[in-house]
Scaffold this motif. Structure first.
Motif, PDB file in Angstrom:
ATOM      1  N   ARG A 153       7.374  -7.654  13.445  1.00 12.79           N
ATOM      2  CA  ARG A 153       5.950  -7.373  13.552  1.00 12.79           C
ATOM      3  C   ARG A 153       5.317  -7.552  12.171  1.00 12.79           C
ATOM      4  O   ARG A 153       5.710  -6.884  11.222  1.00 12.79           O
ATOM      5  N   PRO A 154       4.362  -8.466  12.032  1.00 11.33           N
ATOM      6  CA  PRO A 154       3.773  -8.712  10.714  1.00 11.33           C
ATOM      7  C   PRO A 154       2.998  -7.499  10.216  1.00 11.33           C
ATOM      8  O   PRO A 154       2.333  -6.803  10.985  1.00 11.33           O
ATOM      9  N   ARG A 155       3.129  -7.234   8.912  1.00 10.62           N
ATOM     10  CA  ARG A 155       2.348  -6.180   8.302  1.00 10.62           C
ATOM     11  C   ARG A 155       0.946  -6.703   8.018  1.00 10.62           C
ATOM     12  O   ARG A 155       0.734  -7.881   7.808  1.00 10.62           O
ATOM     13  N   ARG A 156       0.003  -5.809   8.010  1.00 12.60           N
ATOM     14  CA  ARG A 156      -1.391  -6.211   7.857  1.00 12.60           C
ATOM     15  C   ARG A 156      -1.997  -5.582   6.613  1.00 12.60           C
ATOM     16  O   ARG A 156      -1.702  -4.454   6.262  1.00 12.60           O
ATOM     17  N   LEU A 216       7.940  -7.068  -5.125  1.00 16.18           N
ATOM     18  CA  LEU A 216       6.554  -7.497  -5.278  1.00 16.18           C
ATOM     19  C   LEU A 216       5.782  -7.335  -3.985  1.00 16.18           C
ATOM     20  O   LEU A 216       4.634  -6.878  -3.980  1.00 16.18           O
ATOM     21  N   SER A 217       6.392  -7.700  -2.870  1.00 18.93           N
ATOM     22  CA  SER A 217       5.695  -7.569  -1.592  1.00 18.93           C
ATOM     23  C   SER A 217       5.423  -6.105  -1.258  1.00 18.93           C
ATOM     24  O   SER A 217       4.374  -5.768  -0.702  1.00 18.93           O
ATOM     25  N   ALA A 218       6.347  -5.221  -1.635  1.00 16.01           N
ATOM     26  CA  ALA A 218       6.129  -3.790  -1.395  1.00 16.01           C
ATOM     27  C   ALA A 218       4.948  -3.282  -2.223  1.00 16.01           C
ATOM     28  O   ALA A 218       4.133  -2.494  -1.744  1.00 16.01           O
ATOM     29  N   ALA A 219       4.852  -3.740  -3.474  1.00 13.78           N
ATOM     30  CA  ALA A 219       3.747  -3.321  -4.329  1.00 13.78           C
ATOM     31  C   ALA A 219       2.411  -3.841  -3.810  1.00 13.78           C
ATOM     32  O   ALA A 219       1.367  -3.213  -4.018  1.00 13.78           O
ATOM     33  N   LEU A 220       2.451  -4.968  -3.123  1.00 13.92           N
ATOM     34  CA  LEU A 220       1.230  -5.549  -2.562  1.00 13.92           C
ATOM     35  C   LEU A 220       0.950  -5.038  -1.152  1.00 13.92           C
ATOM     36  O   LEU A 220      -0.040  -5.447  -0.525  1.00 13.92           O
ATOM     37  N   ASP A 221       1.842  -4.185  -0.647  1.00  9.91           N
ATOM     38  CA  ASP A 221       1.702  -3.624   0.694  1.00  9.91           C
ATOM     39  C   ASP A 221       1.648  -4.717   1.750  1.00  9.91           C
ATOM     40  O   ASP A 221       0.763  -4.756   2.606  1.00  9.91           O
ATOM     41  N   THR A 222       2.614  -5.603   1.678  1.00  2.43           N
ATOM     42  CA  THR A 222       2.701  -6.678   2.663  1.00  2.43           C
ATOM     43  C   THR A 222       4.167  -7.024   2.866  1.00  2.43           C
ATOM     44  O   THR A 222       5.052  -6.490   2.182  1.00  2.43           O
TER      45      THR A 222
END
Length: 236
Positions: A21-24, A55-61
């Motif tokens: 499920r893609p994060r938004r 990096l993706s966690a820091a960008l919330d994605t």
């Protein structure tokens, strides 16, 4: 994948993860945000902590969404070094002051690298394809040519100087990390270094024991200035 292909791939839609499920996000991610966030991670945690997942966690994605902007870690490295190079101020070449101008450029780059522990490792073995990186090389070449340095010598000198600046900053970051982990190879105290050297058997290490003070003299930046100056003076 070469630099041109990586840049072209930035305009392709990101890969999808089957069954995931893609994060938004409320706002779309931009390349500038990716670079800003990556630099923030490096500034506080060091370059080794920077991964695509971190990096993706820091960008919330999700990690996959980053690939709409960067193809892989090597592509991200190019963007990071390019951002630091964009902060350098290039002088108008002055034949009478070319040595000072080249030295100042090396110092500018050094200071940028040292703000982000370990990031100079990303510059090693990297082909200068980012336009901001090329801009710095162009500026250094213009200064050296104005100083009367032959093109081939100037080109190799730039390579050697950039390599030294990156290696110097990387060594400092490694030493700092080891010190924080309580695993320093050398004691930080100069007096302790002198004591160790002078305690060596003089018959085996006559020069080391005699010149322990010279071997340990100066700060890191003192040695940096000496080495850069030595390289520049050697051009003529």
């Amino acid at each position: 994948m070469n630099a041109r292909e990586r840049r072209a791939a930035r305009h392709q839609p990101p890969p999808t993860e089957a069954g995931a499920r893609p994060r938004r996000r409320k706002d779309p991610i931009t390349v500038e945000q990716v670079v800003d966030t990556a630099l923030g991670i490096i500034a506080t945690e060091g370059y080794d902590a920077l991964t695509m997942r971190r990096l993706s966690a820091a960008l919330d994605t999700g990690p996959a969404s980053l690939y709409a902007h960067v193809v892989n870690k090597a592509d991200l490295d190019e963007l990071l070094i390019g951002r630091l190079c964009a902060r350098l101020t290039l002088p108008a070449p002055d034949p009478a002051a070319w040595r000072e101008q080249i030295r100042a450029l090396c110092e500018q780059l050094r200071d940028q690298y040292l703000k982000y522990p370990g990031i100079s490792g990303a510059a090693l073995a990297m082909a200068p394809t980012d336009l901001e990186t090329v801009r710095v090389g162009e500026g250094m070449l213009a200064v050296l040519l104005a100083g009367g340095i032959a093109p081939q010598r100037a080109a190799w000198a730039i390579d050697a100087l950039l390599l030294y600046v990156a290696a110097y900053c990387l060594e400092l970051s490694v030493a700092h990390r080891r010190s924080e982990q309580g695993d320093a190879v050398w004691p930080a105290d100069r007096d302790e270094l002198v004591r160790r050297f002078t305690a060596l058997p003089a018959e085996t290490f006559p020069h080391t024991t005699r010149h322990a003070a010279e071997l340990t003299a100066g700060t890191g930046h003192d040695r940096f200035d000496f080495t850069v100056g030595l390289m520049i003076d050697g051009l003529t």
